[in-house]
Design a protein around this motif. Structure first.
Motif, mmCIF file in Angstrom:
data_model
loop_
_atom_site.group_PDB
_atom_site.id
_atom_site.type_symbol
_atom_site.label_atom_id
_atom_site.label_comp_id
_atom_site.label_asym_id
_atom_site.label_seq_id
_atom_site.Cartn_x
_atom_site.Cartn_y
_atom_site.Cartn_z
ATOM 1 N N LYS A 1 40.023 32.193 51.363
ATOM 2 C CA LYS A 1 39.574 33.553 52.253
ATOM 3 C C LYS A 1 40.149 33.364 53.522
ATOM 4 C CE LYS A 1 35.944 35.069 49.046
ATOM 5 N NZ LYS A 1 36.541 36.639 48.624
ATOM 6 N N ASP B 1 47.635 35.598 54.103
ATOM 7 C CA ASP B 1 48.386 36.161 53.084
ATOM 8 C C ASP B 1 49.282 35.302 52.124
ATOM 9 O OD1 ASP B 1 46.603 38.604 53.058
ATOM 10 O OD2 ASP B 1 48.217 39.623 53.965
ATOM 11 N N TYR C 1 47.873 31.965 51.314
ATOM 12 C CA TYR C 1 46.962 32.028 50.090
ATOM 13 C C TYR C 1 47.821 32.096 48.856
ATOM 14 C CZ TYR C 1 43.947 34.043 46.508
ATOM 15 O OH TYR C 1 43.438 34.499 45.281
ATOM 16 N N SER D 1 53.541 43.649 54.451
ATOM 17 C CA SER D 1 52.560 44.782 53.525
ATOM 18 C C SER D 1 52.641 44.387 52.202
ATOM 19 C CB SER D 1 53.300 46.023 53.942
ATOM 20 O OG SER D 1 52.694 46.981 53.197
ATOM 21 N N LYS E 1 50.346 41.432 51.471
ATOM 22 C CA LYS E 1 48.963 41.798 51.719
ATOM 23 C C LYS E 1 48.263 42.639 50.395
ATOM 24 C CE LYS E 1 45.640 44.251 54.535
ATOM 25 N NZ LYS E 1 44.576 43.256 54.504
ATOM 26 N N ASN E 2 49.339 43.525 49.976
ATOM 27 C CA ASN E 2 48.820 44.362 48.806
ATOM 28 C C ASN E 2 48.764 43.259 47.524
ATOM 29 O OD1 ASN E 2 48.886 46.615 50.258
ATOM 30 N ND2 ASN E 2 51.023 47.311 49.635
ATOM 31 N N ARG F 1 48.330 40.048 47.329
ATOM 32 C CA ARG F 1 47.181 39.450 47.583
ATOM 33 C C ARG F 1 45.900 40.012 47.217
ATOM 34 N NH1 ARG F 1 44.765 35.781 52.516
ATOM 35 N NH2 ARG F 1 42.905 34.969 51.328
ATOM 36 N N THR F 2 45.791 41.138 47.601
ATOM 37 C CA THR F 2 44.452 41.827 47.321
ATOM 38 C C THR F 2 44.185 42.261 45.877
ATOM 39 O OG1 THR F 2 44.628 42.846 49.596
ATOM 40 C CG2 THR F 2 43.269 44.197 47.737
ATOM 41 N N TYR F 3 45.337 42.649 45.201
ATOM 42 C CA TYR F 3 45.455 42.842 43.788
ATOM 43 C C TYR F 3 44.857 41.656 43.096
ATOM 44 C CZ TYR F 3 47.448 42.770 39.456
ATOM 45 O OH TYR F 3 47.704 42.596 38.000
ATOM 46 N N GLU G 1 43.937 38.513 44.231
ATOM 47 C CA GLU G 1 42.685 37.661 44.517
ATOM 48 C C GLU G 1 41.320 38.398 44.009
ATOM 49 O OE1 GLU G 1 41.046 35.532 48.527
ATOM 50 O OE2 GLU G 1 41.940 37.575 48.695
ATOM 51 N N THR G 2 41.369 39.769 44.144
ATOM 52 C CA THR G 2 40.170 40.598 43.693
ATOM 53 C C THR G 2 39.988 40.215 42.066
ATOM 54 O OG1 THR G 2 40.639 42.166 45.440
ATOM 55 C CG2 THR G 2 39.425 43.096 43.504
#
Length: 161
Positions: free
Chosen positions: A32, A36, A39, A120, A123-124, A126-128, A130-131
């Motif tokens: 965390k 990005d 990760y 960008s 980041k997008n 990673r968010t998808y 990782e969540t």
């Protein structure tokens, strides 16, 4: 033979739960805190390295010995229902979630050439990733821990008979 198999089942299930628990309280917390690209690159590397004989022995061995123990304990009613519950939890909550949740996400990540992504896009993704990955991971961690706890209950039932 049944006692030996139960011992191996408890051991492998404990190791499996331990892997997932340790991941939750160390790797997830550490990742965390990185960027990005780092990760996603780290997760690609880990996903490749986890596919090794020792992990397979623990992960698949737990399922195989749980099923075998369930079959052998069929006529021992107090133990049987705890073992069935443990087996189903592991089968659906640990094995199933991994196979149909985490692994497809890992495959998506593996197919990406990270160097070609913009900040960008990194980041997008990673968010998808990782969540969803962490949500699935939480489910399999809880399932494997409950599976192990149910097996501990079986060992107490067995020793009190």
């Amino acid at each position: 033979m049944k006692t030996g198999l139960l011992f191996i089942t408890v051991l492998l299930t404990a190791l499996s739960a331990g892997i997932f628990f340790t991941w939750s309280v160390s790797v997830i917390l550490g990742t965390k805190k990185v960027g990005d690209f780092t990760y996603l690159e780290t997760m690609q590397s880990i996903n490749r390295e986890i596919l090794n004989p020792v992990f397979f022995l623990v992960f698949f061995g737990s399922l195989i010995t749980l099923i075998s123990t369930s079959v052998l304990e069929f006529h021992h009613r107090p133990s049987f229902w705890w073992i069935i519950a443990s087996t189903l939890l592991y089968l659906v909550g640990t094995f199933g979630i991994t196979a149909f949740g985490n692994v497809p996400l890992n495959n998506e990540l593996e197919a990406i050439n990270l160097i070609q992504l913009t900040p960008s896009e990194l980041k997008n993704f990673r968010t998808y990733y990782e969540t969803h990955w962490n949500q699935y991971h939480t489910i399999r961690t809880v399932a494997s821990m409950l599976s192990f706890i149910f097996l501990l209950i079986v060992t107490f039932i067995q020793t009190s008979l």
